[in-house]
Write a protein that holds these residues in place. Structure first.
Motif, PDB file in Angstrom:
ATOM      1  N   LEU A 222       0.842  -1.200   0.000  1.00 40.65           N
ATOM      2  CA  LEU A 222       0.000   0.000   0.000  1.00 40.65           C
ATOM      3  C   LEU A 222       0.880   1.254   0.000  1.00 40.65           C
ATOM      4  O   LEU A 222       1.734   1.420   0.862  1.00 40.65           O
ATOM      5  N   VAL A 223       0.679   2.092  -0.993  1.00 38.87           N
ATOM      6  CA  VAL A 223       1.374   3.388  -0.977  1.00 38.87           C
ATOM      7  C   VAL A 223       0.310   4.481  -0.887  1.00 38.87           C
ATOM      8  O   VAL A 223      -0.763   4.354  -1.464  1.00 38.87           O
ATOM      9  N   GLU A 224       0.632   5.510  -0.159  1.00 30.12           N
ATOM     10  CA  GLU A 224      -0.389   6.527   0.095  1.00 30.12           C
ATOM     11  C   GLU A 224      -0.316   7.664  -0.914  1.00 30.12           C
ATOM     12  O   GLU A 224       0.757   8.051  -1.366  1.00 30.12           O
ATOM     13  N   MET A 225      -1.482   8.204  -1.209  1.00 32.08           N
ATOM     14  CA  MET A 225      -1.542   9.426  -2.003  1.00 32.08           C
ATOM     15  C   MET A 225      -1.220  10.610  -1.080  1.00 32.08           C
ATOM     16  O   MET A 225      -1.073  10.437   0.125  1.00 32.08           O
ATOM     17  N   GLU A 226      -1.158  11.792  -1.661  1.00 33.54           N
ATOM     18  CA  GLU A 226      -0.824  12.952  -0.826  1.00 33.54           C
ATOM     19  C   GLU A 226      -2.001  13.395   0.040  1.00 33.54           C
ATOM     20  O   GLU A 226      -1.827  13.852   1.146  1.00 33.54           O
ATOM     21  N   ARG A 227      -3.188  13.281  -0.536  1.00 35.81           N
ATOM     22  CA  ARG A 227      -4.363  13.742   0.223  1.00 35.81           C
ATOM     23  C   ARG A 227      -5.127  12.509   0.697  1.00 35.81           C
ATOM     24  O   ARG A 227      -5.741  11.811  -0.118  1.00 35.81           O
ATOM     25  N   ILE A 228      -5.084  12.271   1.959  1.00 37.00           N
ATOM     26  CA  ILE A 228      -5.668  11.030   2.480  1.00 37.00           C
ATOM     27  C   ILE A 228      -6.514  11.296   3.720  1.00 37.00           C
ATOM     28  O   ILE A 228      -6.528  12.401   4.249  1.00 37.00           O
ATOM     29  N   LYS A 229      -7.193  10.257   4.105  1.00 33.96           N
ATOM     30  CA  LYS A 229      -7.973  10.269   5.345  1.00 33.96           C
ATOM     31  C   LYS A 229      -8.905  11.479   5.413  1.00 33.96           C
ATOM     32  O   LYS A 229      -9.653  11.723   4.479  1.00 33.96           O
ATOM     33  N   GLU A 230      -8.787  12.247   6.481  1.00 33.35           N
ATOM     34  CA  GLU A 230      -9.783  13.308   6.662  1.00 33.35           C
ATOM     35  C   GLU A 230      -9.633  14.438   5.641  1.00 33.35           C
ATOM     36  O   GLU A 230     -10.523  15.256   5.495  1.00 33.35           O
ATOM     37  N   TYR A 231      -8.519  14.493   4.956  1.00 35.90           N
ATOM     38  CA  TYR A 231      -8.361  15.554   3.939  1.00 35.90           C
ATOM     39  C   TYR A 231      -8.205  14.954   2.546  1.00 35.90           C
ATOM     40  O   TYR A 231      -7.571  15.539   1.672  1.00 35.90           O
ATOM     41  N   ALA A 232      -8.820  13.790   2.347  1.00 32.05           N
ATOM     42  CA  ALA A 232      -8.780  13.153   1.027  1.00 32.05           C
ATOM     43  C   ALA A 232      -9.565  13.984   0.012  1.00 32.05           C
ATOM     44  O   ALA A 232     -10.569  14.603   0.350  1.00 32.05           O
ATOM     45  N   TRP A 233      -9.096  13.951  -1.209  1.00 33.94           N
ATOM     46  CA  TRP A 233      -9.828  14.595  -2.314  1.00 33.94           C
ATOM     47  C   TRP A 233     -11.022  13.719  -2.650  1.00 33.94           C
ATOM     48  O   TRP A 233     -10.909  12.497  -2.695  1.00 33.94           O
ATOM     49  N   CYS A 234     -12.141  14.322  -2.907  1.00 34.84           N
ATOM     50  CA  CYS A 234     -13.384  13.599  -3.183  1.00 34.84           C
ATOM     51  C   CYS A 234     -13.316  12.913  -4.552  1.00 34.84           C
ATOM     52  O   CYS A 234     -12.645  13.372  -5.463  1.00 34.84           O
ATOM     53  N   CYS A 235     -14.087  11.812  -4.705  1.00 31.57           N
ATOM     54  CA  CYS A 235     -14.122  11.124  -6.003  1.00 31.57           C
ATOM     55  C   CYS A 235     -14.913  11.910  -7.026  1.00 31.57           C
ATOM     56  O   CYS A 235     -14.770  11.712  -8.224  1.00 31.57           O
ATOM     57  N   GLY A 236     -15.821  12.757  -6.547  1.00 33.45           N
ATOM     58  CA  GLY A 236     -16.579  13.596  -7.471  1.00 33.45           C
ATOM     59  C   GLY A 236     -18.042  13.240  -7.624  1.00 33.45           C
ATOM     60  O   GLY A 236     -18.795  13.987  -8.248  1.00 33.45           O
ATOM     61  N   ALA A 237     -18.454  12.094  -7.039  1.00 36.96           N
ATOM     62  CA  ALA A 237     -19.800  11.600  -7.357  1.00 36.96           C
ATOM     63  C   ALA A 237     -20.897  12.128  -6.438  1.00 36.96           C
ATOM     64  O   ALA A 237     -22.062  12.104  -6.796  1.00 36.96           O
ATOM     65  N   GLY A 238     -20.509  12.620  -5.266  1.00 31.04           N
ATOM     66  CA  GLY A 238     -21.496  12.864  -4.216  1.00 31.04           C
ATOM     67  C   GLY A 238     -22.342  14.111  -4.384  1.00 31.04           C
ATOM     68  O   GLY A 238     -22.179  14.897  -5.317  1.00 31.04           O
ATOM     69  N   GLY A 239     -23.280  14.239  -3.440  1.00 28.97           N
ATOM     70  CA  GLY A 239     -24.054  15.465  -3.310  1.00 28.97           C
ATOM     71  C   GLY A 239     -24.992  15.760  -4.464  1.00 28.97           C
ATOM     72  O   GLY A 239     -25.464  16.889  -4.597  1.00 28.97           O
ATOM     73  N   GLY A 240     -25.245  14.765  -5.329  1.00 28.14           N
ATOM     74  CA  GLY A 240     -26.107  15.003  -6.488  1.00 28.14           C
ATOM     75  C   GLY A 240     -25.352  15.601  -7.655  1.00 28.14           C
ATOM     76  O   GLY A 240     -25.952  16.030  -8.651  1.00 28.14           O
ATOM     77  N   VAL A 241     -24.025  15.621  -7.560  1.00 30.22           N
ATOM     78  CA  VAL A 241     -23.205  16.228  -8.610  1.00 30.22           C
ATOM     79  C   VAL A 241     -23.126  15.328  -9.846  1.00 30.22           C
ATOM     80  O   VAL A 241     -23.226  15.784 -10.976  1.00 30.22           O
ATOM     81  N   LYS A 242     -22.991  14.039  -9.596  1.00 30.97           N
ATOM     82  CA  LYS A 242     -22.826  13.152 -10.755  1.00 30.97           C
ATOM     83  C   LYS A 242     -24.041  13.243 -11.671  1.00 30.97           C
ATOM     84  O   LYS A 242     -23.908  13.161 -12.898  1.00 30.97           O
ATOM     85  N   GLU A 243     -25.173  13.437 -11.060  1.00 30.68           N
ATOM     86  CA  GLU A 243     -26.399  13.507 -11.853  1.00 30.68           C
ATOM     87  C   GLU A 243     -26.601  14.903 -12.463  1.00 30.68           C
ATOM     88  O   GLU A 243     -27.039  15.028 -13.603  1.00 30.68           O
ATOM     89  N   ALA A 244     -26.280  15.933 -11.702  1.00 29.87           N
ATOM     90  CA  ALA A 244     -26.580  17.291 -12.178  1.00 29.87           C
ATOM     91  C   ALA A 244     -25.427  17.909 -12.973  1.00 29.87           C
ATOM     92  O   ALA A 244     -25.658  18.710 -13.884  1.00 29.87           O
ATOM     93  N   TYR A 245     -24.209  17.556 -12.618  1.00 29.72           N
ATOM     94  CA  TYR A 245     -23.051  18.165 -13.282  1.00 29.72           C
ATOM     95  C   TYR A 245     -22.037  17.070 -13.630  1.00 29.72           C
ATOM     96  O   TYR A 245     -20.952  16.983 -13.041  1.00 29.72           O
ATOM     97  N   PRO A 246     -22.389  16.216 -14.592  1.00 32.43           N
ATOM     98  CA  PRO A 246     -21.541  15.050 -14.855  1.00 32.43           C
ATOM     99  C   PRO A 246     -20.109  15.409 -15.256  1.00 32.43           C
ATOM    100  O   PRO A 246     -19.165  14.702 -14.873  1.00 32.43           O
ATOM    101  N   ASP A 247     -19.922  16.485 -15.979  1.00 29.37           N
ATOM    102  CA  ASP A 247     -18.557  16.860 -16.390  1.00 29.37           C
ATOM    103  C   ASP A 247     -17.699  17.187 -15.162  1.00 29.37           C
ATOM    104  O   ASP A 247     -16.540  16.815 -15.073  1.00 29.37           O
TER     105      ASP A 247
END
Lengths: 424, 486, 528
Positions: free
Chosen positions: A343-368
């Motif tokens: 396992l190698v870690e990315m720079e932004r992890i755990k509580e300050y991880a970068w989001c995948c982008g799908a949440g909050g209704g974004v994937k449906e409303a703002y797919p780009d």
């Protein structure tokens, strides 16, 4: 609490912009030094958490009214909460709560996004926001030798969630999770087509009533079924159970675990023994709802008082959720238990991880925007030199898959469950 | 009243000169800048005199050429371009204050290094000096010209060690720069513990930067506070010889990074010989024996644990030297660290060290970075060869500045002023190489003589902006007209 | 006064439709600023007419030229924290430099980096550390812009002892003058590189800024070479733990101390001696006595309980004259030397290391906060906001005069109940810049921005202290604080007391900005 209850928080924002960055000590490079997708995508300050607090204050004070841009600022955000963690390194403010309240107010005032309305319509008709028929919900488990909790008793309920139930590409993960539990000798059952949405996504989009409805329904169903443990592979559902469900005030007679927590426990108890080598260098993506957003709800009812002149205190003392107690180690421990896997870690992890982008209704409303956010994470994963990106959430997985497919990227993508299965 | 009478009314008859001998002595210097006689030489005694003179100049339209150092002068900046009155500040020599606690001194422009240092020593202080300045060199003159000092560690900003100033602008207005501006008189400020240690401001303009480097075109400084350092209680000098400059450069960078050493400079064999030798023969023979390049590192021990400071620094320097394959020593063939130390610790003896070889010297210097100096040196050698100037006679002095962020690169071309052929040859070399060096990236931050035209031609926007500044502080262009881009 | 369609269209053509906005929801996020309520009775200053977001020097230049041509004012910001970022009046276009966010170069040997306006200190620091370097981070925090600090603002910070003050840290600068012409300061002007910001001849850096910058009143800075300083620590600092408790081990060649002294006098003696001994890597008076009890509390509520119980009185007294000090050395020999020197200084001045701060875990937190400068916004935590007042960049002895004056004035306001009772002490700074050559001091106080009475009290406090420094002579005030306290008349109050500098500054403004295009609010109005 309502939006107005957070007026002081809005006024006490200093516009320091810390909500745009990871906790500063954790910045490791220029390249991966942002933490708020909304801000990087939108650029104007209004897109940051602080900017949304300002928008809310401005709206409350009648300085501005709703507009298309206003709604874009409010909704073009995954509600991943990294901003909230960064703010709370030094402050006792609730930016994410304000953002949730602001969405609730928008919904109350009829300021809706068409894409979200479609999801809610589906939710109301078929108990899922994905536009699928309720009757098809249990199909993912067809042929699996697993108890149906609506017909027989089981200690453990495996809750698939909407994404795993209806996204055929991901069925294997849910099936794999059940297989693992069974291998460990767990008495597990599912609800099949009777399973209903957790309501979390609706809540995040501002539809409060839907959460209350599903929370009450699910808690009651599971209490009645007498399950001791509810296990889910969906981080969104997990975060909803841990944080939002307690808000409806119903006693939950069951423990809630994310699959990675349960698997970690089973491995440590010796009930699962990964022995087969999986020679792979991987990096792990912390899903927002499994990490910082899964911190348990801490009830507080009280008032703000002033002492020593102008020092603001909460009476009784209020404990703030700062991302400290998310589920960070169990998924890592599961990965580390797999022989040959590094396992190698990315720079932004755990509580300050970068989001995948799908949440909050974004994937449906703002797919780009959703896909751009995912690609940003994939780049970060690639920068570690790992061959594969591993996650523990179907929403992350779906969005990463779409992003990888769109760009023809070679990086492999796994769910932790898949890797563990391979190791057994 | 005649002009002269007006001047006499301001400063007194004994301080106004217009005899041919005096005028002649201010009409030329050692540079190639064209000679021009002033009409008057006036020697103010205080700020009031200076203010009177500047106001007089504004009324009479007479150019003023401020001069603070005594002869021999080298840069052409004090030669009148259009005639006028030379304002010789050499009689304003007061040391107004030395404050040990804040390590600062306040002095008038006529004071030389040789006069200031002994007084500072009494208080346990010293002022970082340029490389063996001539004995007549004014402290304020040197600082206003941004001359490099030999202790790069203490030069945090390029303006150091100049702090606050009192200045009479070209308009005749008296002004105090930096925190000296106020509120309160200087005495009020002293009473509240201030010591004019902050050169910046007041507020949003760094007025002192508009005077510094201006070659007297903005106004006349009547006092300045200067940043002093502690007087070493013990001192050790190390010489690092090398055949290759590049090896020393990397080593020097490492020392600068680790903040090791105080004095830190590089000389070629000719310049070290020139600094130590008493005459041309001695210089020649020393040059033959010395290694081609010498890095000089001084380590001071101050009041606190002086020996221990020297000891740890020396050990650390030796460790690093080993990594870089160089050897700091206390003597090289021809000289010792002790002798070099002596030469660096005080102003030059007479004659000035740059004049000992041939009686004259023309310096080409500019700013660059230390790592780029070998390129410039290579180019200079080629140009010297092309003009028939022996490259072995080129003195080279490399002085890291601002803690190592920039480097003063100086070529000294010795020249017999009584040999017209040689003067011509050096003139040709001076002009052509100055032009070629700027093409290679030399930055004439202190553009004297022909360099001004070269520098401003390449940077028209700086010329335009500088003229706007000039229009504010010297709207009638009475202050040293013809210099820089004015 | 909205922009005419023509002007809006011209600006849009320069930056593209996605990089300009006049949506109220966006504009308000620029009008809202810290301390606004002490000036405007609300959280909002005047809204800009539009926000434009250029992506290059050329675009900035085109915007400035268009503003000159059409008689529109402009005001640039980078990270945009503080009232000086706001438009001073109606009719101003806000130029948000966020998209210009690259580190263009790090010259490791010559110890500088070339940055664009929206690079923040944290970014620069981590990239510099990879090369054994770091940057001087201002006290406001590492979430601010090095370019803005070096070109346009002030520049004080606790690493000043070994890394100077940011007014003294720029080298060459690319500067869009108020008229739109590009001036390249120093060595950049003739194409020689970024290594020097002064010359040829007189230094136009003097026009660019003084102790404090022009705060947007003299054009826009698009690139700046910033000095970097040696970092003898690890190339990458690894912080353990989860938010908010990240800590890093203190490397062997570093030490982290809190030092307490019996009085301001002995505090000053020690500060001078530490400066002279050249042993400080980071040093200053950051933790006020009033903040110390927070170390033992998990929340403001607990903090208040501890304070009100009287249990904190002793510890507050112990920390009243305290400074934080990090020693950093390039070798183990050097750190030993530094420790010996420090021990001597403590013995000579009667200083001590308070026992609560000897806990290694606490030291790790202090170390993180002082190296990364990531915790200073905690100052907002207890009351919701803080203000800062008077102070100076001056000798340490004069700074102590400020500290004493600050205490006296502050007591009045604490008694009125309009600011937080912090024990009437919060002289912040005492940084001893450049190994003790000049200090920085300012007086901090806490107030509640959500409480109009408190905000009003804060405004009065800032005004009273600003007037005090103009009338007395304890050192020249910090401009943004004086301007904040006295409003637009500040220069006309200070000018006559300070060599009439304001007359010259007005001439500079007129000469360099003949169309008065750059918003002069925090610089100087061209007319009295």
């Amino acid at each position: 609490m309502a939006l107005l209850d957070y007026r002081n928080d809005m006024q006490r924002c200093s516009r320091c912009s810390l909500c745009k960055w990871p906790p500063l000590a954790q910045i490791k490079s220029w390249r991966f030094s942002n933490v708020c997708p909304s801000m990087v995508w939108g650029n104007f300050h209004a897109y940051s958490a602080g900017g949304k607090l300002i928008a809310a204050l401005s709206l409350l004070d009648g300085r501005i009214d709703y507009s298309d841009k206003f709604l874009e600022i409010v909704y073009q955000c995954q509600m991943g909460g990294a901003c909230d963690v960064s703010c709370k390194v030094t402050r006792d403010l609730e930016p994410l709560e304000v953002m949730l309240e602001l969405r609730a107010k928008c919904v109350e005032d009829g300021q809706l996004l068409p894409a979200h309305m479609v999801m809610i319509e589906s939710l109301r008709n078929d108990d899922n926001p994905m536009g699928k028929l309720k009757a098809e919900r249990g199909k993912w488990a067809e042929g699996l030798d697993v108890k149906d909790i609506t017909r027989e008793k089981a200690d453990v309920l495996y809750f698939a969630g909407c994404r795993y139930s209806f996204d055929q590409d991901l069925w294997g993960i849910a099936r794999g999770a059940v297989t693992l539990l069974k291998k460990a000798g767990v008495d597990v059952g599912i609800s099949g087509k009777e399973e209903a949405c957790c309501g979390g996504r609706a809540y995040e989009m501002g539809y409060r009533g839907e959460l209350t409805k599903y929370a009450e329904h699910n808690i009651e169903t599971w209490n009645t079924a007498g399950v001791r443990t509810v296990v889910t592979s969906c981080s969104d559902c997990y975060g909803t159970f841990k944080y939002h469900y307690p808000k409806v005030g119903k006693t939950m007679n069951f423990e809630v675990l994310h699959i990675t927590e349960y698997l970690d426990r089973l491995i440590k108890e010796g009930k699962l023994k990964p022995t087969r080598k999986v020679p792979l260098q991987v990096t792990y993506h912390d899903p927002c709802h499994l990490g910082r957003l899964s911190e348990a709800y801490i009830p507080w009812e009280g008032v703000e008082r002033k002492v020593l002149g102008q020092i603001v205190i909460q009476d009784p003392p209020k404990e703030f959720r700062r991302g400290t107690n998310g589920i960070y180690e169990p998924p890592r421990d599961v990965l580390k238990s797999i022989p040959g896997l590094e396992l190698v870690e990315m720079e932004r992890i755990k509580e300050y991880a970068w989001c995948c982008g799908a949440g909050g209704g974004v994937k449906e409303a703002y797919p780009d925007f959703a896909l751009w956010t995912a690609k940003e994470r994939i780049e970060e994963a690639e920068a570690t030199g790992a061959e594969a990106l591993v996650t523990a959430c179907p929403w992350c997985e779906r969005n990463f898959r779409d992003a990888l497919e769109q760009d023809g990227e070679k990086m492999k993508l796994y769910n932790i469950v898949e890797l563990l299965l391979e190791a057994l | 009243m005649s002009e002269k009478e007006e001047l006499i009314a301001i400063v007194g008859a004994e301080y106004v000169f217009d005899d041919p001998e005096n005028l002649e002595s201010y009409s030329r210097d050692m540079s190639f800048v064209r000679a021009m006689k002033p009409q008057y030489v006036v020697k103010p005694q205080n700020a009031e005199d200076v203010q009177g003179i500047v106001k007089w100049a504004n009324n009479s339209g007479m150019p003023l050429i401020p001069v603070s150092s005594g002869p021999p002068r080298f840069r052409g900046d004090t030669i009148p371009t259009l005639g006028g009155a030379v304002v010789d500040l050499s009689q304003m020599k007061r040391i107004i204050r030395i404050n040990r606690r804040n390590r600062v001194a306040m002095v008038e422009p006529g004071l030389t290094f040789g006069e200031l240092q002994p007084e500072l020593e009494k208080e346990g202080l010293r002022l970082p000096m340029p490389l063996a300045p001539r004995s007549s060199k004014s402290v304020i003159g040197s600082l206003l010209e941004r001359e490099p000092t030999i202790i790069p560690k203490y030069q945090w900003d390029i303006s150091d060690p100049l702090l606050c100033t009192e200045v009479v602008f070209g308009t005749g207005d008296l002004f105090r720069t930096g925190e000296a501006a106020g509120p309160g008189t200087i005495e009020d400020q002293w009473a509240s513990g201030q010591a004019q240690t902050n050169p910046m401001g007041p507020f949003q303009v760094d007025f002192f930067r508009l005077i510094q480097g201006a070659q007297g075109t903005m106004g006349i400084v009547t006092w300045a506070s200067v940043r002093c350092e502690l007087l070493p209680q013990a001192h050790k000098l190390l010489l690092v010889p090398s055949d290759r400059l590049e090896g020393l450069i990397d080593f020097a960078y490492r020392l600068l990074r680790a903040r090791l050493g105080d004095e830190l400079l590089l000389l070629n064999s000719f310049n070290l010989a020139a600094l130590l030798g008493e005459d041309a023969d001695q210089i020649r023979s020393l040059r033959e024996g010395l290694p081609p390049w010498i890095l000089i590192i001084g380590i001071a021990g101050y009041e606190r644990l002086p020996q221990e400071r020297i000891e740890y620094q020396e050990k650390d320097i030796m460790d690093i030297a080993q990594q870089f394959g160089v050897e700091p020593v206390s003597a090289v063939p021809g000289t010792s660290a002790r002798e070099v130390s002596k030469a660096l610790s005080k102003p030059s003896g007479e004659p000035y060290w740059k004049l000992r070889f041939k009686g004259g010297c023309h310096d080409i210097f500019f700013l660059t970075t230390l790592d780029r100096t070998p390129e410039f040196i290579g180019a200079m050698y080629q140009m010297a060869e092309a003009t028939g100037y022996p490259s072995t006679d080129i003195g080279i002095y490399l002085q890291p500045q601002m803690q190592g962020r920039a480097c003063h690169c100086e070529f000294n071309l010795a020249c017999d002023p009584n040999n017209p052929k040689e003067v011509d040859r050096v003139r040709t070399l001076f002009t052509s190489s100055s032009e070629n060096l700027i093409k290679l990236g030399a930055f004439y931050s202190r553009p004297y003589g022909p360099w001004a035209d070269m520098a401003y031609r390449r940077d028209a926007e700086s010329a335009i902006a500088s003229r706007k500044v000039k229009g504010i502080f010297d709207p009638n262009n009475v202050m040293n007209p013809g210099k820089l881009c004015f | 006064m909205a922009l005419t369609r023509n002007v809006y269209q011209i600006l849009e053509d320069i930056v593209g439709p996605e990089n300009i906005s006049e949506e109220p929801v966006i504009l308000d996020s620029y009008a809202f600023l810290w301390l606004a309520e002490t000036v405007t009775d609300s959280k909002f200053f005047t809204r800009p007419e539009a926000v434009v977001m250029p992506g290059s020097t050329e675009e900035v230049q085109a915007i400035v030229r268009a503003c000159n041509r059409y008689g529109v004012k402009y005001k640039a910001l980078s990270t945009g924290w503080g009232p000086w970022n706001a438009p001073g009046d109606e009719g101003v276009v806000q130029v948000d430099l966020r998209k210009m966010n690259r580190i263009l170069e790090i010259d490791e040997k010559n110890m500088y980096a070339v940055v664009e306006p929206y690079v923040i200190f944290s970014q620069l620091q981590v990239e510099a550390m990879k090369r054994g370097l770091t940057c001087h981070i201002i006290g406001a925090g590492a979430n601010t812009s090095p370019l803005a600090s070096c070109t346009s603002m002030s520049g004080m910070g606790l690493s000043g002892i070994s890394m100077s003050y940011n007014a003294r840290n720029p080298l060459a600068v690319e500067w869009i003058l108020p008229t739109g012409d590009i001036l390249r300061l120093g060595s950049l002007g003739c194409g020689a590189g970024w290594f020097c910001g002064d010359g040829p001849g007189l230094s136009l850096r003097g026009i660019m800024r003084g102790t404090h910058g022009a705060m947007g009143g003299l054009g826009i800075f698009t690139k700046c070479a910033v000095k970097l300083y040696p970092w003898p620590g690890p190339r990458q600092m690894h912080f353990e733990g989860v938010s908010p408790g990240h800590v890093a081990a203190i490397p062997q060649n570093f030490r982290c101390y809190v030092l307490s002294f019996p009085s301001w006098d002995s505090f000053a003696d020690a500060a001078y001696k530490i400066g002279e001994a050249e042993i400080g890597y980071v040093m200053g008076k950051q933790i006020a006595a009033g903040i110390v009890p927070l170390m033992a509390a998990r929340s403001p509520t607990e903090y208040a309980q501890i304070r009100e119980s009287g249990m904190a009185d002793e510890i507050m007294q112990e920390f009243r004259y305290a400074l934080q000090l990090i020693l950093g050395a390039h070798s183990l020999r050097e750190i030993e030397y530094q420790e010996r020197a420090l021990q001597e200084i403590l013995a000579e001045t009667g200083g001590w290391i308070p026992s609560p701060t000897q806990d290694p875990e606490r030291q790790k937190t202090t170390f993180r906060m002082m190296i990364k400068v990531d915790g200073n916004s905690a100052i907002f935590r207890l009351s919701g906001s803080f203000g800062t007042s008077f102070g100076a960049e001056t000798s340490c002895d004069a700074a102590m005069v400020h500290a004493r004056l600050g205490e006296e004035i502050k007591k009045k306001y604490i008694e009125k109940g309009v600011i937080a009772d912090d024990g009437a002490e919060w002289a912040w700074g005492a940084e001893m810049n450049e190994h003790g050559r000049f200090a920085h001091i300012e007086e901090l106080f806490m107030y509640d921005p959500a409480d109009p009475e408190s905000a009003k009290g804060a405004a009065e406090f800032i005004e009273e202290t600003s007037l005090l420094t103009a009338k007395q002579a304890p050192g020249l005030a910090i401009w943004e604080l004086a301007r904040g306290g006295l409003g637009p008349k500040a220069h006309d109050i200070y000018g006559p007391a300070c060599s009439n500098y304001h007359v010259w500054q007005r001439r500079i403004k007129k000469a360099f900005d003949p169309n008065f295009s750059a918003d002069a609010t925090f610089y100087i109005e061209p007319e009295e």
